[in-house]
Motif scaffolding. Sequence first.
Motif, PDB file in Angstrom:
ATOM      1  N   VAL A 149       0.871  -1.176   0.000  1.00 22.17           N
ATOM      2  CA  VAL A 149       0.000   0.000   0.000  1.00 22.17           C
ATOM      3  C   VAL A 149       0.906   1.224   0.000  1.00 22.17           C
ATOM      4  O   VAL A 149       1.683   1.429   0.932  1.00 22.17           O
ATOM      5  N   ARG A 150       0.790   2.008  -1.057  1.00 24.28           N
ATOM      6  CA  ARG A 150       1.698   3.137  -1.259  1.00 24.28           C
ATOM      7  C   ARG A 150       0.912   4.429  -1.455  1.00 24.28           C
ATOM      8  O   ARG A 150      -0.114   4.444  -2.126  1.00 24.28           O
ATOM      9  N   ASP A 151       1.387   5.509  -0.860  1.00 25.48           N
ATOM     10  CA  ASP A 151       0.751   6.805  -1.067  1.00 25.48           C
ATOM     11  C   ASP A 151       1.815   7.835  -1.436  1.00 25.48           C
ATOM     12  O   ASP A 151       3.004   7.628  -1.211  1.00 25.48           O
ATOM     13  N   ASN A 152       1.360   8.936  -2.010  1.00 24.38           N
ATOM     14  CA  ASN A 152       2.284  10.005  -2.378  1.00 24.38           C
ATOM     15  C   ASN A 152       2.093  11.222  -1.469  1.00 24.38           C
ATOM     16  O   ASN A 152       2.117  12.362  -1.912  1.00 24.38           O
ATOM     17  N   GLY A 153       1.881  10.926  -0.174  1.00 28.07           N
ATOM     18  CA  GLY A 153       1.789  11.984   0.815  1.00 28.07           C
ATOM     19  C   GLY A 153       3.141  12.648   1.025  1.00 28.07           C
ATOM     20  O   GLY A 153       4.094  12.395   0.293  1.00 28.07           O
ATOM     21  N   ILE A 154       3.238  13.478   2.059  1.00 28.93           N
ATOM     22  CA  ILE A 154       4.487  14.221   2.271  1.00 28.93           C
ATOM     23  C   ILE A 154       5.562  13.383   2.948  1.00 28.93           C
ATOM     24  O   ILE A 154       6.704  13.810   3.037  1.00 28.93           O
ATOM     25  N   GLY A 155       5.217  12.176   3.411  1.00 28.57           N
ATOM     26  CA  GLY A 155       6.207  11.332   4.056  1.00 28.57           C
ATOM     27  C   GLY A 155       6.434  11.718   5.508  1.00 28.57           C
ATOM     28  O   GLY A 155       5.837  12.677   6.024  1.00 28.57           O
ATOM     29  N   MET A 156       7.302  10.982   6.177  1.00 23.75           N
ATOM     30  CA  MET A 156       7.546  11.187   7.603  1.00 23.75           C
ATOM     31  C   MET A 156       9.032  11.285   7.918  1.00 23.75           C
ATOM     32  O   MET A 156       9.854  10.662   7.242  1.00 23.75           O
ATOM     33  N   THR A 209       6.054  -6.558   8.682  1.00 24.39           N
ATOM     34  CA  THR A 209       5.619  -5.313   8.062  1.00 24.39           C
ATOM     35  C   THR A 209       6.811  -4.390   7.901  1.00 24.39           C
ATOM     36  O   THR A 209       7.581  -4.182   8.834  1.00 24.39           O
ATOM     37  N   SER A 210       6.960  -3.844   6.704  1.00 22.00           N
ATOM     38  CA  SER A 210       8.032  -2.885   6.430  1.00 22.00           C
ATOM     39  C   SER A 210       7.407  -1.536   6.093  1.00 22.00           C
ATOM     40  O   SER A 210       6.462  -1.466   5.295  1.00 22.00           O
ATOM     41  N   LEU A 211       7.896  -0.493   6.717  1.00 28.17           N
ATOM     42  CA  LEU A 211       7.457   0.867   6.405  1.00 28.17           C
ATOM     43  C   LEU A 211       8.632   1.619   5.776  1.00 28.17           C
ATOM     44  O   LEU A 211       9.680   1.776   6.398  1.00 28.17           O
ATOM     45  N   ILE A 212       8.437   2.054   4.546  1.00 23.75           N
ATOM     46  CA  ILE A 212       9.423   2.884   3.852  1.00 23.75           C
ATOM     47  C   ILE A 212       8.795   4.256   3.662  1.00 23.75           C
ATOM     48  O   ILE A 212       7.694   4.361   3.103  1.00 23.75           O
ATOM     49  N   THR A 213       9.456   5.284   4.134  1.00 25.82           N
ATOM     50  CA  THR A 213       8.883   6.621   4.029  1.00 25.82           C
ATOM     51  C   THR A 213       9.968   7.643   3.744  1.00 25.82           C
ATOM     52  O   THR A 213      11.124   7.478   4.148  1.00 25.82           O
ATOM     53  N   ALA A 214       9.599   8.684   3.007  1.00 25.68           N
ATOM     54  CA  ALA A 214      10.558   9.724   2.649  1.00 25.68           C
ATOM     55  C   ALA A 214       9.820  11.023   2.365  1.00 25.68           C
ATOM     56  O   ALA A 214       8.684  11.021   1.877  1.00 25.68           O
ATOM     57  N   ARG A 215      10.472  12.124   2.680  1.00 28.21           N
ATOM     58  CA  ARG A 215       9.955  13.447   2.342  1.00 28.21           C
ATOM     59  C   ARG A 215      10.669  13.953   1.093  1.00 28.21           C
ATOM     60  O   ARG A 215      11.729  13.443   0.723  1.00 28.21           O
ATOM     61  N   LYS A 216      10.093  14.944   0.466  1.00 30.43           N
ATOM     62  CA  LYS A 216      10.653  15.459  -0.783  1.00 30.43           C
ATOM     63  C   LYS A 216      12.079  15.945  -0.602  1.00 30.43           C
ATOM     64  O   LYS A 216      12.937  15.755  -1.464  1.00 30.43           O
ATOM     65  N   GLU A 217      12.338  16.563   0.562  1.00 32.99           N
ATOM     66  CA  GLU A 217      13.664  17.129   0.790  1.00 32.99           C
ATOM     67  C   GLU A 217      14.701  16.097   1.230  1.00 32.99           C
ATOM     68  O   GLU A 217      15.890  16.403   1.338  1.00 32.99           O
TER      69      GLU A 217
END
Length: 225
Positions: free
Chosen positions: A72-79, A119-127
């Motif tokens: 499940v993937r989203d294009n939110g701002i990330g964390m 469960t794996s959580l991969i998250t990133a912000r634009k910067e």
Amino acid sequence: MKPFDLTPDPKVLIALTHTPLKPLDALSELIDNAIDSFTLARNAGKEVEHPLIIINLPSGSELKQGSGVLRVRDNGIGMNPDMAEKALKAGFSGNNPFDSLGLFGMGLNIATGKLAKQTSLITARKEDSNAINVVIDLPKIQESRSFAVTPEEVDKPQDFEHGSLIEISGWWPEGNPNYGFIKKLVSYGKPLVRKEIGRRYATILRQKKIRIVIDGEQCVPFEHC
């Protein structure tokens, strides 16, 4: 007299996964979390222009082989790391009248834990130049009797500038109370899953605020009478 340490045994996290829940409700919980990430972005003044949730289900043949991944993937701002830690912490609540992030709480732990062991959580912000990857392996947590997990920096996945990706794998074996939970979800068939998600999120989809795509096909909002 020293204070009592009432940190629960890691077995509690396993016990939570035995909470009654329907497979489509578990998937909806993950979708809710992604939707909440867009709310968080809007409240932070960083509204996502074209909010998108992409879901990939494992195939029946993969499940027979004990393989496959639910994504499940989203294009939110990330964390950032602090937010990611809170997002995965069972029982943490960051909700207040000014923001909302469904990842904060028990829902994620129960939904992912019922589906599989890992469960794996991969998250990133634009910067961010790299992404954060943290893996929750329930059997390992129980074996080590520790909730401590170590995140690592990884390359951003392809076409992943910002947002969050949850990958669920390692299906529960026969004899476990959650055995067959993921199989039941997949057995509905992708058209029926899309139809049900289109029904549950009809208002959001109809307003074209958010798109939900399951295995390459977009969910169509249900037209109520």
